[in-house]
Design an enzyme around this catalytic site. Structure first.
Site, PDB file in Angstrom:
ATOM      1  CB  THR A  33      -1.011  -0.016   1.313  1.00  0.00           C
ATOM      2  OG1 THR A  33      -1.489  -1.325   1.299  1.00  0.00           O
ATOM      3  CG2 THR A  33      -2.136   1.238   1.095  1.00  0.00           C
ATOM      4  CG  ASP A  83       2.786   1.806   7.845  1.00  0.00           C
ATOM      5  OD1 ASP A  83       2.583   1.210   6.689  1.00  0.00           O
ATOM      6  OD2 ASP A  83       3.594   1.505   8.871  1.00  0.00           O
ATOM      7  CG  ASP A  86      -0.176  -6.952   8.328  1.00  0.00           C
ATOM      8  OD1 ASP A  86       0.087  -7.162   7.137  1.00  0.00           O
ATOM      9  OD2 ASP A  86       0.758  -6.867   9.137  1.00  0.00           O
ATOM     10  CE  LYS A  96       2.022  -0.503  10.896  1.00  0.00           C
ATOM     11  NZ  LYS A  96       2.116  -1.028   9.368  1.00  0.00           N
ATOM     12  CD  GLU A 105       5.939  -0.982   9.440  1.00  0.00           C
ATOM     13  OE1 GLU A 105       5.627  -1.046   8.210  1.00  0.00           O
ATOM     14  OE2 GLU A 105       5.079  -1.816  10.132  1.00  0.00           O
TER      15      GLU A 105
HETATM   16  C1  5RP Z   1       4.801  -3.981   7.230  1.00  0.00           C
HETATM   17  C2  5RP Z   1       3.231  -3.705   7.653  1.00  0.00           C
HETATM   18  C3  5RP Z   1       2.411  -3.219   6.480  1.00  0.00           C
HETATM   19  O1  5RP Z   1       1.915  -2.159   6.724  1.00  0.00           O
HETATM   20  C4  5RP Z   1       1.472  -4.441   6.581  1.00  0.00           C
HETATM   21  O2  5RP Z   1       1.868  -5.664   6.351  1.00  0.00           O
HETATM   22  C5  5RP Z   1       0.476  -4.220   5.183  1.00  0.00           C
HETATM   23  O3  5RP Z   1       1.042  -4.367   3.926  1.00  0.00           O
HETATM   24  P1  5RP Z   1       0.377  -4.342   2.621  1.00  0.00           P
HETATM   25  O4  5RP Z   1       0.153  -2.810   2.336  1.00  0.00           O
HETATM   26  O5  5RP Z   1       1.413  -4.731   1.873  1.00  0.00           O
HETATM   27  O6  5RP Z   1      -0.765  -4.963   2.697  1.00  0.00           O
HETATM   28  O7  5RP Z   1       2.987  -3.709   8.629  1.00  0.00           O
HETATM   29  O8  5RP Z   1       5.496  -4.341   8.274  1.00  0.00           O
END
Ligand code: 5RP
Length: 221
Positions: A33, A83, A86, A96, A105
């Site tokens: 994302t 950010d 998940d 996350k 993060e």
């Molecule tokens: C990375 C994270 C991401 O924000 C989480 O995994 C979501 O990722 P994506 O945008 O690929 O669905 O916490 O450590």
């Protein structure tokens, strides 16, 4: 499917650009994302002082797009952190770390005045942890000890295969945790020696949630 989900993610990314105002420094998360978000951010890069990045992966993409990357230790304040997650619930509490960048993060989001989470609608859950494990970053020498402590919390630990974090550590993905009181579990796991950080973002939850849906973007304050 992926193309369709990417479209929803993109809606949220475009909406997040409306929160960028002149002269700010922006904290940048990690993941697919955020990759889309950086592409939008480059359109307004002239407005911002620079970006602080949560991972080597995001730093690389920021540099490629000629967005100035600043060190967190060189700035006195951070106005905005953007950010994804998940999983996120309606209280804006998150899991996350699917991408393994949870430590960067957590540090940057804790430092930031405000945290905007951008997700597609598939990331919204009623109860955290039913489908997604909780990632925990650990110092390699502590792995057996941390696993034993996690089992005492009824967690089922699985060491993430062939994965080393930006800080040279390992990730344990923890299944089966009872997350009825997620702040208690966040604090409990954080207090195990050898744990660097836990992918429960409860103490530092998001302030604003932007959800890309078929009907457009839904905003939760
Ligand atoms: C990375 C994270 C991401 O924000 C989480 O995994 C979501 O990722 P994506 O945008 O690929 O669905 O916490 O450590």
């Amino acid at each position: 499917m992926n193309k369709y989900v990417n479209k929803l993610k993109k809606y949220a990314c475009i909406e997040a650009i409306n929160y960028i105002y002149p002269g700010i420094t922006v904290g940048i998360g990690t993941g697919s994302t955020i990759k889309l978000f950086i592409e939008e951010l480059k359109q307004v890069k002239h407005l911002i002082k620079g970006a602080v990045s949560s991972s080597k992966e995001s730093t690389k993409q920021l540099i490629k797009n000629k967005i100035k990357v600043m060190d967190l230790n060189d700035i006195s304040g951070l106005q905005l952190y953007i950010d994804s997650a998940d999983e996120i619930n309606k209280n804006k509490q998150m899991i996350k770390g699917g991408g393994g960048a949870l430590t960067g993060e957590k540090i940057i989001s804790s430092f930031s005045d405000s945290f905007i989470c951008i997700v597609d609608e598939n990331k919204i859950v009623k109860d955290l942890g039913k489908f997604f494990p909780v990632p925990v970053e650990v110092i390699p020498m502590s792995i057996n000890y941390v696993c034993s402590q996690i089992k005492k919390l009824s967690g089922i630990p699985k060491i993430r295969k062939s994965f080393i974090t930006d800080y040279g550590n390992l990730i344990i993905d923890v299944f089966n945790l009872n997350l009825e009181n997620p702040l208690y579990i966040e604090n409990k796991i954080n207090s195990i020696s050898g744990v660097v950080s836990v992918g429960l973002f409860i103490k530092r939850k998001a302030d604003i949630l932007l959800v890309g849906t078929k009907q457009g973007v839904k905003t939760y304050f």
